[in-house]
Design a protein around this motif. Structure first.
Motif, PDB file in Angstrom:
ATOM      1  N   ARG A  77      51.046  34.023  49.812  1.00 44.99           N
ATOM      2  CA  ARG A  77      50.820  32.503  49.619  1.00 44.99           C
ATOM      3  C   ARG A  77      49.653  31.934  50.561  1.00 44.99           C
ATOM      4  O   ARG A  77      48.832  31.173  50.510  1.00 44.99           O
ATOM      5  N   GLY A  78      50.036  32.261  51.753  1.00 40.12           N
ATOM      6  CA  GLY A  78      49.407  31.836  53.020  1.00 40.12           C
ATOM      7  C   GLY A  78      47.751  32.061  52.825  1.00 40.12           C
ATOM      8  O   GLY A  78      46.867  31.224  52.945  1.00 40.12           O
ATOM      9  N   ARG A  79      47.501  33.400  52.661  1.00 39.00           N
ATOM     10  CA  ARG A  79      46.261  33.969  52.449  1.00 39.00           C
ATOM     11  C   ARG A  79      45.449  33.043  51.145  1.00 39.00           C
ATOM     12  O   ARG A  79      44.336  32.877  51.174  1.00 39.00           O
ATOM     13  N   SER A  80      46.355  33.097  50.185  1.00 38.35           N
ATOM     14  CA  SER A  80      45.716  32.392  48.751  1.00 38.35           C
ATOM     15  C   SER A  80      45.192  31.052  49.232  1.00 38.35           C
ATOM     16  O   SER A  80      44.045  30.610  48.582  1.00 38.35           O
ATOM     17  N   LEU A  81      46.196  30.057  49.803  1.00 39.58           N
ATOM     18  CA  LEU A  81      45.797  28.982  50.053  1.00 39.58           C
ATOM     19  C   LEU A  81      44.396  28.750  50.940  1.00 39.58           C
ATOM     20  O   LEU A  81      43.596  27.953  50.780  1.00 39.58           O
ATOM     21  N   LEU A  82      44.187  29.648  51.863  1.00 36.39           N
ATOM     22  CA  LEU A  82      43.186  29.519  52.671  1.00 36.39           C
ATOM     23  C   LEU A  82      42.061  29.970  51.944  1.00 36.39           C
ATOM     24  O   LEU A  82      40.878  29.489  52.383  1.00 36.39           O
ATOM     25  N   THR A  83      42.151  30.951  50.960  1.00 36.44           N
ATOM     26  CA  THR A  83      40.919  31.602  50.318  1.00 36.44           C
ATOM     27  C   THR A  83      40.363  30.413  49.438  1.00 36.44           C
ATOM     28  O   THR A  83      39.273  30.372  48.941  1.00 36.44           O
ATOM     29  N   ILE A  84      41.378  29.532  48.577  1.00 35.42           N
ATOM     30  CA  ILE A  84      40.763  28.459  47.711  1.00 35.42           C
ATOM     31  C   ILE A  84      40.360  27.245  48.380  1.00 35.42           C
ATOM     32  O   ILE A  84      39.898  26.280  47.957  1.00 35.42           O
ATOM     33  N   MET A 119      38.904  38.209  49.239  1.00 34.78           N
ATOM     34  CA  MET A 119      40.509  38.397  49.000  1.00 34.78           C
ATOM     35  C   MET A 119      40.824  39.491  47.925  1.00 34.78           C
ATOM     36  O   MET A 119      41.547  40.166  47.939  1.00 34.78           O
ATOM     37  N   MET A 120      40.007  39.093  46.702  1.00 35.83           N
ATOM     38  CA  MET A 120      40.510  40.094  45.696  1.00 35.83           C
ATOM     39  C   MET A 120      40.054  41.742  46.001  1.00 35.83           C
ATOM     40  O   MET A 120      40.821  42.604  45.661  1.00 35.83           O
ATOM     41  N   LEU A 135      42.737  37.828  36.109  1.00 32.56           N
ATOM     42  CA  LEU A 135      43.603  36.889  35.884  1.00 32.56           C
ATOM     43  C   LEU A 135      43.957  36.224  37.000  1.00 32.56           C
ATOM     44  O   LEU A 135      44.178  34.913  37.151  1.00 32.56           O
ATOM     45  N   GLU A 136      44.316  36.923  38.173  1.00 29.81           N
ATOM     46  CA  GLU A 136      44.801  36.377  39.580  1.00 29.81           C
ATOM     47  C   GLU A 136      43.274  35.830  40.201  1.00 29.81           C
ATOM     48  O   GLU A 136      43.821  34.651  40.662  1.00 29.81           O
ATOM     49  N   SER A 137      42.356  36.083  39.775  1.00 31.81           N
ATOM     50  CA  SER A 137      41.155  35.338  40.369  1.00 31.81           C
ATOM     51  C   SER A 137      40.832  34.032  39.840  1.00 31.81           C
ATOM     52  O   SER A 137      40.594  33.155  40.499  1.00 31.81           O
ATOM     53  N   ILE A 138      40.998  34.151  38.482  1.00 31.83           N
ATOM     54  CA  ILE A 138      40.945  32.887  37.608  1.00 31.83           C
ATOM     55  C   ILE A 138      42.093  31.914  37.923  1.00 31.83           C
ATOM     56  O   ILE A 138      41.729  30.529  38.141  1.00 31.83           O
ATOM     57  N   THR A 139      43.050  32.396  38.209  1.00 38.16           N
ATOM     58  CA  THR A 139      44.248  31.462  38.666  1.00 38.16           C
ATOM     59  C   THR A 139      44.173  30.800  39.852  1.00 38.16           C
ATOM     60  O   THR A 139      44.499  29.621  40.218  1.00 38.16           O
ATOM     61  N   LEU A 140      43.689  31.762  40.923  1.00 40.26           N
ATOM     62  CA  LEU A 140      43.541  30.951  42.090  1.00 40.26           C
ATOM     63  C   LEU A 140      42.632  29.895  42.065  1.00 40.26           C
ATOM     64  O   LEU A 140      42.580  28.967  42.790  1.00 40.26           O
ATOM     65  N   CYS A 141      41.248  30.061  41.404  1.00 44.03           N
ATOM     66  CA  CYS A 141      40.287  29.043  41.206  1.00 44.03           C
ATOM     67  C   CYS A 141      40.886  27.699  40.427  1.00 44.03           C
ATOM     68  O   CYS A 141      40.353  26.664  40.954  1.00 44.03           O
ATOM     69  N   LEU A 142      41.477  27.995  39.518  1.00 40.69           N
ATOM     70  CA  LEU A 142      42.059  26.930  38.609  1.00 40.69           C
ATOM     71  C   LEU A 142      43.316  26.394  39.525  1.00 40.69           C
ATOM     72  O   LEU A 142      43.265  24.809  39.637  1.00 40.69           O
ATOM     73  N   PRO A 164      35.738  43.050  41.780  1.00 43.55           N
ATOM     74  CA  PRO A 164      36.989  43.513  42.398  1.00 43.55           C
ATOM     75  C   PRO A 164      37.961  44.230  41.175  1.00 43.55           C
ATOM     76  O   PRO A 164      38.588  45.226  41.316  1.00 43.55           O
ATOM     77  N   ALA A 165      37.987  43.423  40.137  1.00 43.10           N
ATOM     78  CA  ALA A 165      38.616  44.039  38.868  1.00 43.10           C
ATOM     79  C   ALA A 165      38.233  45.139  38.297  1.00 43.10           C
ATOM     80  O   ALA A 165      38.842  45.999  37.807  1.00 43.10           O
ATOM     81  N   TRP A 166      36.863  45.114  38.366  1.00 44.89           N
ATOM     82  CA  TRP A 166      36.094  46.300  37.614  1.00 44.89           C
ATOM     83  C   TRP A 166      36.252  47.619  38.591  1.00 44.89           C
ATOM     84  O   TRP A 166      36.549  48.723  38.087  1.00 44.89           O
ATOM     85  N   ARG A 167      36.454  47.417  39.809  1.00 46.34           N
ATOM     86  CA  ARG A 167      36.501  48.689  40.927  1.00 46.34           C
ATOM     87  C   ARG A 167      37.957  48.893  40.760  1.00 46.34           C
ATOM     88  O   ARG A 167      38.303  50.260  40.789  1.00 46.34           O
ATOM     89  N   ALA A 168      38.812  47.971  40.706  1.00 48.68           N
ATOM     90  CA  ALA A 168      40.020  48.409  40.565  1.00 48.68           C
ATOM     91  C   ALA A 168      40.578  49.173  39.287  1.00 48.68           C
ATOM     92  O   ALA A 168      41.258  50.381  39.287  1.00 48.68           O
ATOM     93  N   ALA A 169      39.948  49.017  38.039  1.00 44.60           N
ATOM     94  CA  ALA A 169      40.182  49.488  36.888  1.00 44.60           C
ATOM     95  C   ALA A 169      39.563  51.166  36.821  1.00 44.60           C
ATOM     96  O   ALA A 169      40.271  51.901  36.090  1.00 44.60           O
TER      97      ALA A 169
END
Length: 405
Positions: A18-25, A292-293, A323-330, A389-394
């Motif tokens: 949560r902390g890192r996510s808030l700072l990132t957005i 972050m991703m 979906l994680e990336s999109i959710t963070l942006c939203l 990042p998603a492509w790399r993970a997959a």
């Protein structure tokens, strides 16, 4: 992987950081807030100008005419008769300055002598009392309509001013109405045109001509025809002198429709400039999301290997991180919209205070289009900066991932 499972994993991952996510957005929050606040403020300023300066009267034509002598009411009648097919009516106004006194306070301001049609052409409304009537124009009555700011400074409220008596020049006038604060033209008070000519200016000349076009009339065409008619009527050349002096002449015809178009163009250019500046913050925010991703992918390599070993497909891994990336942006966009709305109200208060002399009140306008655009930008940033990042993970090898320490 089912959609419900994807959303569950997404929110679990965000909750775990949560902390890192808030700072990132933060970059997304600041960028969206800037876009929303600037858009709302500019739309609010434009709405105030359109409403308070009478620019909503798109059929109104302002005619400035100096043929080398004073324009009289006979000239106005001739113009109205000659262009009756284009105009519903043509009226006139005469300007003067004067001191308005109620015996206790004095106000220095601009006085306008107008015919009753002027109020319809300019979209002027009475917030207390009534407008000047035709019978008062015909009789040259000593009645006056005060600007709201003048009335409030003299009596405390617009309603209290109606029916009061004020002294202007050598005469007393009865206040029959109060008009709303009139933007950049604040401080103007109105008397019948005939009263202005007989008791204040001492001549029959007019300062400005105002026409109200018939519905459906081509406004560019009516401007050209009006100028051509006036040049023919006053026997003036097709072009005005390049350096006019006191004995020269000029004809100028401006439609409110063209003023509105110019205002839209100017505000649109300014809005585009401010949006592009805010876009820099969005790009920075997007880079933060990507960083972050990529970190998340590195930290969760063993998890990715385990999921693949249990049958997760490349598309499942891609969608999980995307979906994680999109959710963070939203989430950042939602905070940005709220912050932008609050910021627009604060900026509007400063804008209203800075224009207090003119009396223009600015109310921010937040359109659904701006909110929808902001949401779309957030999704776009999430996809753009979250895809790699998603492509790399997959494409991680499951065996190597399980061995990763």
């Amino acid at each position: 992987m089912r959609i419900r499972d994807l959303f569950y994993e997404t929110f679990s991952a965000i909750q775990a950081n949560r902390g890192r996510s808030l700072l990132t957005i933060l970059g997304i929050v600041i960028g969206i807030a800037a876009v929303i606040s600037m858009t709302a403020l500019i739309d609010g300023v434009k709405a105030s100008l359109v409403g308070e300066l009478g620019l909503s009267q798109s059929r109104t034509v302002l005619i400035d005419c100096w043929p080398g002598r004073e324009v009289t009411m006979d000239d106005i009648s001739a113009l109205e008769a000659g262009m009756s097919g284009d105009y519903e009516f043509i009226t006139a106004a005469s300007y003067n300055s004067g001191t308005i006194s109620n015996g206790v306070a004095e106000e220095q301001g601009t006085l306008l002598g107008v015919e009753p049609e002027y109020f319809e052409a300019m979209g002027t409304k009475a917030i207390a009392g009534r407008l000047i009537m035709q019978s008062e124009e015909d009789a040259g009555s000593r009645v006056i309509m005060l600007d709201q700011s003048v009335a409030e400074r003299m009596w405390g409220s617009a309603d209290e001013a109606v029916g009061q008596s004020v002294h202007v020049g050598n005469d007393d006038y009865t206040v029959v109405g109060v008009i709303g604060k009139s933007g950049m033209m604040g401080g103007q008070s109105f008397v019948p045109l005939s009263t202005m000519q007989k008791r204040m200016s001492g001549n029959s000349g007019v300062s400005q001509i105002i026409g109200f076009a018939r519905e459906g009339t081509d406004m560019d065409g009516i401007a050209a025809r009006t100028e051509s008619y006036l040049r023919s009527y006053f026997n003036l050349p097709e072009e005005d002198p390049s350096s006019p002096d006191g004995s020269s002449y000029y004809i100028g015809v401006t439609t409110m429709a063209s003023v509105i178009e110019q205002l839209d163009s100017t505000m649109g250019a300014f809005q585009a400039l401010m949006t592009s500046v805010a876009g820099v913050s969005l790009v920075v925010g997007g880079i933060g999301i990507m960083n972050m991703m990529l970190t998340n992918v590195t930290e969760r390599i063993r998890e990715i290997g385990l999921r693949k070993a249990l049958g997760a497909r490349r598309s499942d891994i891609t969608w999980q991180f995307l979906l994680e990336s999109i959710t963070l942006c939203l989430v950042g966009g939602a905070f940005g919209i709220i912050l932008g709305y609050a910021g627009a109200n604060v900026l509007a208060q400063f804008a209203s205070l800075s224009s207090e002399i003119g009396g223009m009140s600015v109310t921010p306008v937040i359109s659904p289009t701006a909110v929808g655009l902001a949401s779309g930008i957030c999704v776009g940033i999430g996809v753009l900066f979250g895809f790699y990042p998603a492509w790399r993970a997959a494409r991680l090898d499951p065996v190597e991932s399980l061995r990763y320490q």
